[in-house]
Design a protein around this motif. Sequence first.
Motif, PDB file in Angstrom:
ATOM      1  N   GLY A  10       0.886  -1.062  -0.010  1.00  0.00           N
ATOM      2  CA  GLY A  10      -0.023   0.217  -0.051  1.00  0.00           C
ATOM      3  C   GLY A  10       0.973   1.285   0.067  1.00  0.00           C
ATOM      4  N   ASP A  11       2.162   1.299   0.287  1.00  0.00           N
ATOM      5  CA  ASP A  11       2.852   2.414   0.342  1.00  0.00           C
ATOM      6  C   ASP A  11       3.807   2.608  -0.800  1.00  0.00           C
ATOM      7  OD1 ASP A  11       4.585   0.057   1.001  1.00  0.00           O
ATOM      8  OD2 ASP A  11       5.377   1.122   2.869  1.00  0.00           O
ATOM      9  N   GLN A  12       3.577   1.710  -1.732  1.00  0.00           N
ATOM     10  CA  GLN A  12       4.508   1.610  -2.982  1.00  0.00           C
ATOM     11  C   GLN A  12       3.286   1.262  -4.413  1.00  0.00           C
ATOM     12  OE1 GLN A  12       7.177  -1.733  -2.541  1.00  0.00           O
ATOM     13  NE2 GLN A  12       8.200  -0.559  -0.812  1.00  0.00           N
ATOM     14  N   LEU A  13       2.286   2.021  -4.328  1.00  0.00           N
ATOM     15  CA  LEU A  13       1.313   1.889  -5.516  1.00  0.00           C
ATOM     16  C   LEU A  13       1.666   2.771  -6.677  1.00  0.00           C
ATOM     17  CD1 LEU A  13      -1.991   2.061  -3.664  1.00  0.00           C
ATOM     18  CD2 LEU A  13      -0.802   0.288  -4.112  1.00  0.00           C
ATOM     19  N   PRO A  14       1.640   2.235  -7.648  1.00  0.00           N
ATOM     20  CA  PRO A  14       2.076   3.034  -8.938  1.00  0.00           C
ATOM     21  C   PRO A  14       1.286   4.027  -9.275  1.00  0.00           C
ATOM     22  CG  PRO A  14       0.796   0.952  -9.625  1.00  0.00           C
ATOM     23  CD  PRO A  14       1.019   0.993  -8.046  1.00  0.00           C
ATOM     24  N   GLY A  15       1.769   5.083  -9.952  1.00  0.00           N
ATOM     25  CA  GLY A  15       0.966   6.287 -10.375  1.00  0.00           C
ATOM     26  C   GLY A  15       0.788   7.289  -9.414  1.00  0.00           C
ATOM     27  N   GLY A  16       1.356   7.173  -8.127  1.00  0.00           N
ATOM     28  CA  GLY A  16       1.123   8.074  -7.044  1.00  0.00           C
ATOM     29  C   GLY A  16      -0.301   7.759  -6.334  1.00  0.00           C
ATOM     30  N   MET A  17      -1.068   6.812  -6.645  1.00  0.00           N
ATOM     31  CA  MET A  17      -2.555   6.672  -6.256  1.00  0.00           C
ATOM     32  C   MET A  17      -2.534   6.047  -4.620  1.00  0.00           C
ATOM     33  SD  MET A  17      -5.464   4.076  -8.041  1.00  0.00           S
ATOM     34  CE  MET A  17      -5.156   5.133  -9.399  1.00  0.00           C
ATOM     35  N   SER A  18      -3.384   6.675  -4.040  1.00  0.00           N
ATOM     36  CA  SER A  18      -3.677   6.297  -2.584  1.00  0.00           C
ATOM     37  C   SER A  18      -4.141   4.989  -2.371  1.00  0.00           C
ATOM     38  CB  SER A  18      -4.313   7.573  -1.581  1.00  0.00           C
ATOM     39  OG  SER A  18      -5.749   7.468  -2.202  1.00  0.00           O
ATOM     40  N   PRO A  19      -4.225   4.087  -1.195  1.00  0.00           N
ATOM     41  CA  PRO A  19      -4.747   3.174  -1.052  1.00  0.00           C
ATOM     42  C   PRO A  19      -6.530   3.221  -1.045  1.00  0.00           C
ATOM     43  CG  PRO A  19      -3.064   3.198   0.577  1.00  0.00           C
ATOM     44  CD  PRO A  19      -3.140   4.329  -0.085  1.00  0.00           C
ATOM     45  N   GLN A  20      -6.987   4.447  -0.539  1.00  0.00           N
ATOM     46  CA  GLN A  20      -8.344   4.513  -0.607  1.00  0.00           C
ATOM     47  C   GLN A  20      -8.741   4.689  -2.224  1.00  0.00           C
ATOM     48  OE1 GLN A  20      -5.964   6.146   1.391  1.00  0.00           O
ATOM     49  NE2 GLN A  20      -6.540   8.396   1.677  1.00  0.00           N
ATOM     50  N   GLN A  21      -7.876   5.661  -3.138  1.00  0.00           N
ATOM     51  CA  GLN A  21      -8.419   5.821  -4.323  1.00  0.00           C
ATOM     52  C   GLN A  21      -8.395   4.346  -5.157  1.00  0.00           C
ATOM     53  OE1 GLN A  21      -5.199   8.621  -5.295  1.00  0.00           O
ATOM     54  NE2 GLN A  21      -6.811  10.216  -5.276  1.00  0.00           N
ATOM     55  N   TRP A  22      -7.392   3.488  -4.838  1.00  0.00           N
ATOM     56  CA  TRP A  22      -7.296   2.198  -5.258  1.00  0.00           C
ATOM     57  C   TRP A  22      -8.670   1.522  -5.155  1.00  0.00           C
ATOM     58  CZ3 TRP A  22      -2.656   1.031  -7.787  1.00  0.00           C
ATOM     59  CH2 TRP A  22      -2.528  -0.390  -8.499  1.00  0.00           C
ATOM     60  N   LEU A  23      -9.194   1.467  -3.692  1.00  0.00           N
ATOM     61  CA  LEU A  23     -10.343   0.635  -3.454  1.00  0.00           C
ATOM     62  C   LEU A  23     -11.372   1.271  -4.433  1.00  0.00           C
ATOM     63  CD1 LEU A  23     -12.062  -1.230  -1.816  1.00  0.00           C
ATOM     64  CD2 LEU A  23     -11.957   0.655   0.075  1.00  0.00           C
ATOM     65  N   ALA A  24     -11.380   2.446  -4.312  1.00  0.00           N
ATOM     66  CA  ALA A  24     -12.732   3.073  -5.140  1.00  0.00           C
ATOM     67  C   ALA A  24     -12.848   2.848  -6.457  1.00  0.00           C
ATOM     68  CB  ALA A  24     -12.529   4.654  -4.906  1.00  0.00           C
ATOM     69  N   LEU A  40     -21.354  -6.102   2.094  1.00  0.00           N
ATOM     70  CA  LEU A  40     -20.155  -5.518   1.181  1.00  0.00           C
ATOM     71  C   LEU A  40     -19.968  -4.096   1.414  1.00  0.00           C
ATOM     72  CD1 LEU A  40     -18.082  -5.962  -1.004  1.00  0.00           C
ATOM     73  CD2 LEU A  40     -19.860  -5.674  -2.739  1.00  0.00           C
ATOM     74  N   GLN A  41     -21.127  -3.212   1.363  1.00  0.00           N
ATOM     75  CA  GLN A  41     -21.049  -1.937   1.487  1.00  0.00           C
ATOM     76  C   GLN A  41     -20.508  -1.593   2.938  1.00  0.00           C
ATOM     77  OE1 GLN A  41     -24.837   0.039   1.411  1.00  0.00           O
ATOM     78  NE2 GLN A  41     -23.938   2.168   1.352  1.00  0.00           N
ATOM     79  N   ASP A  42     -20.738  -2.216   3.921  1.00  0.00           N
ATOM     80  CA  ASP A  42     -20.326  -2.045   5.366  1.00  0.00           C
ATOM     81  C   ASP A  42     -18.759  -2.431   5.537  1.00  0.00           C
ATOM     82  OD1 ASP A  42     -22.849  -1.259   6.254  1.00  0.00           O
ATOM     83  OD2 ASP A  42     -23.142  -2.908   7.381  1.00  0.00           O
ATOM     84  N   ARG A  43     -18.287  -3.417   4.549  1.00  0.00           N
ATOM     85  CA  ARG A  43     -16.956  -3.814   4.614  1.00  0.00           C
ATOM     86  C   ARG A  43     -16.135  -2.902   3.813  1.00  0.00           C
ATOM     87  NH1 ARG A  43     -17.756  -8.869   2.565  1.00  0.00           N
ATOM     88  NH2 ARG A  43     -18.251  -9.483   4.596  1.00  0.00           N
ATOM     89  N   CYS A  44     -16.741  -2.407   2.824  1.00  0.00           N
ATOM     90  CA  CYS A  44     -15.663  -1.504   1.921  1.00  0.00           C
ATOM     91  C   CYS A  44     -15.764   0.024   2.842  1.00  0.00           C
ATOM     92  CB  CYS A  44     -16.654  -1.069   0.581  1.00  0.00           C
ATOM     93  SG  CYS A  44     -16.360  -2.477  -0.635  1.00  0.00           S
ATOM     94  N   THR A  45     -16.856   0.599   3.395  1.00  0.00           N
ATOM     95  CA  THR A  45     -16.819   1.388   4.104  1.00  0.00           C
ATOM     96  C   THR A  45     -15.848   1.410   5.217  1.00  0.00           C
ATOM     97  OG1 THR A  45     -19.080   1.939   3.637  1.00  0.00           O
ATOM     98  CG2 THR A  45     -18.282   3.256   5.518  1.00  0.00           C
ATOM     99  N   ARG A  46     -15.724   0.419   5.808  1.00  0.00           N
ATOM    100  CA  ARG A  46     -15.012  -0.038   7.005  1.00  0.00           C
ATOM    101  C   ARG A  46     -13.491   0.235   6.576  1.00  0.00           C
ATOM    102  NH1 ARG A  46     -13.418  -2.263  11.642  1.00  0.00           N
ATOM    103  NH2 ARG A  46     -11.800  -3.889  11.540  1.00  0.00           N
ATOM    104  N   CYS A  47     -13.049  -0.408   5.351  1.00  0.00           N
ATOM    105  CA  CYS A  47     -11.868  -0.654   4.775  1.00  0.00           C
ATOM    106  C   CYS A  47     -11.386   0.936   4.379  1.00  0.00           C
ATOM    107  CB  CYS A  47     -11.782  -1.408   3.922  1.00  0.00           C
ATOM    108  SG  CYS A  47     -11.674  -3.087   4.277  1.00  0.00           S
ATOM    109  N   GLN A  48     -12.268   1.698   3.960  1.00  0.00           N
ATOM    110  CA  GLN A  48     -12.008   2.843   3.450  1.00  0.00           C
ATOM    111  C   GLN A  48     -11.377   4.051   4.633  1.00  0.00           C
ATOM    112  OE1 GLN A  48     -11.348   4.877   0.944  1.00  0.00           O
ATOM    113  NE2 GLN A  48     -12.544   4.115  -0.845  1.00  0.00           N
ATOM    114  N   ALA A  49     -12.083   3.549   5.825  1.00  0.00           N
ATOM    115  CA  ALA A  49     -11.798   4.130   7.104  1.00  0.00           C
ATOM    116  C   ALA A  49     -10.391   3.623   7.406  1.00  0.00           C
ATOM    117  CB  ALA A  49     -12.837   4.423   8.231  1.00  0.00           C
ATOM    118  N   LEU A  50     -10.090   2.737   7.296  1.00  0.00           N
ATOM    119  CA  LEU A  50      -9.058   1.915   7.750  1.00  0.00           C
ATOM    120  C   LEU A  50      -7.671   2.444   6.970  1.00  0.00           C
ATOM    121  CD1 LEU A  50      -9.672  -1.786   8.316  1.00  0.00           C
ATOM    122  CD2 LEU A  50      -9.160  -0.160  10.062  1.00  0.00           C
TER     123      LEU A  50
END
Length: 218
Positions: A10-24, A40-50
């Motif tokens: 997650g700290d070496q993503l290509p293109g300068g993308m953030s982990p939360q942008q990757w999930l989106a 699934l919605q709850d799981r994704c919302t929780r992971c966005q916060a993480l």
Amino acid sequence: CSSMWNLHRGDQLPGGMSPQQWLAHVMPESETSGESSEELQDRCTRCQALLEAAAYDVDTSLFASDSDQPAGLMILTAAAEESHLELVAVRHDQRRRGLATALLQGMAPTLARRRQNLLVRRVSSREPAMIAWLAARGFVGKALGSLRMWRQLNGDLPRCTVPPSYELRPLRSGEEGAWVELKNDCFPESPPWQLAQFHQELSAAACFDFDRILVATR
């Protein structure tokens, strides 16, 4: 790296993308809306916060790309003796091609070095595909004996009477610690809940908005 995808931290993503942008990109909002996708919605919302709080395990979580574009991800959090699989998600056009398994295999060596077990804590009986995928990869389910109650909000809700000298109101910001103490007194667990668990378990999902957490005071 796999034959079809590249795996990244997650700290070496290509293109300068953030982990939360990757999930989106992998799981756009259109795929997590509707009653049938509540878990699934709850799981994704929780992971966005993480991801936004950098509260995930960067050493085991993996992000998959094809041609440097987000294709999937697997998010884990770490505890003392085990790691928790919070989310595995694959872009719609990459599903059923083995990417989720590649992600699982990619993080397995790190868990083996740590001598940690992998636990999936949030799997609903309404997710048969997820249950089948886990079972096929050696996960063993354990029923927790919980009861899920569901009520449509159409029409009038039943009236309730609050006993004299008591007040029923929503939880307020700043009262999280008191709520955790009350929970530990009413529903003791070993080990007892800590304040961090309130934020981890309840703060991410919209269904646990403070306006929906009622407390009785006197």
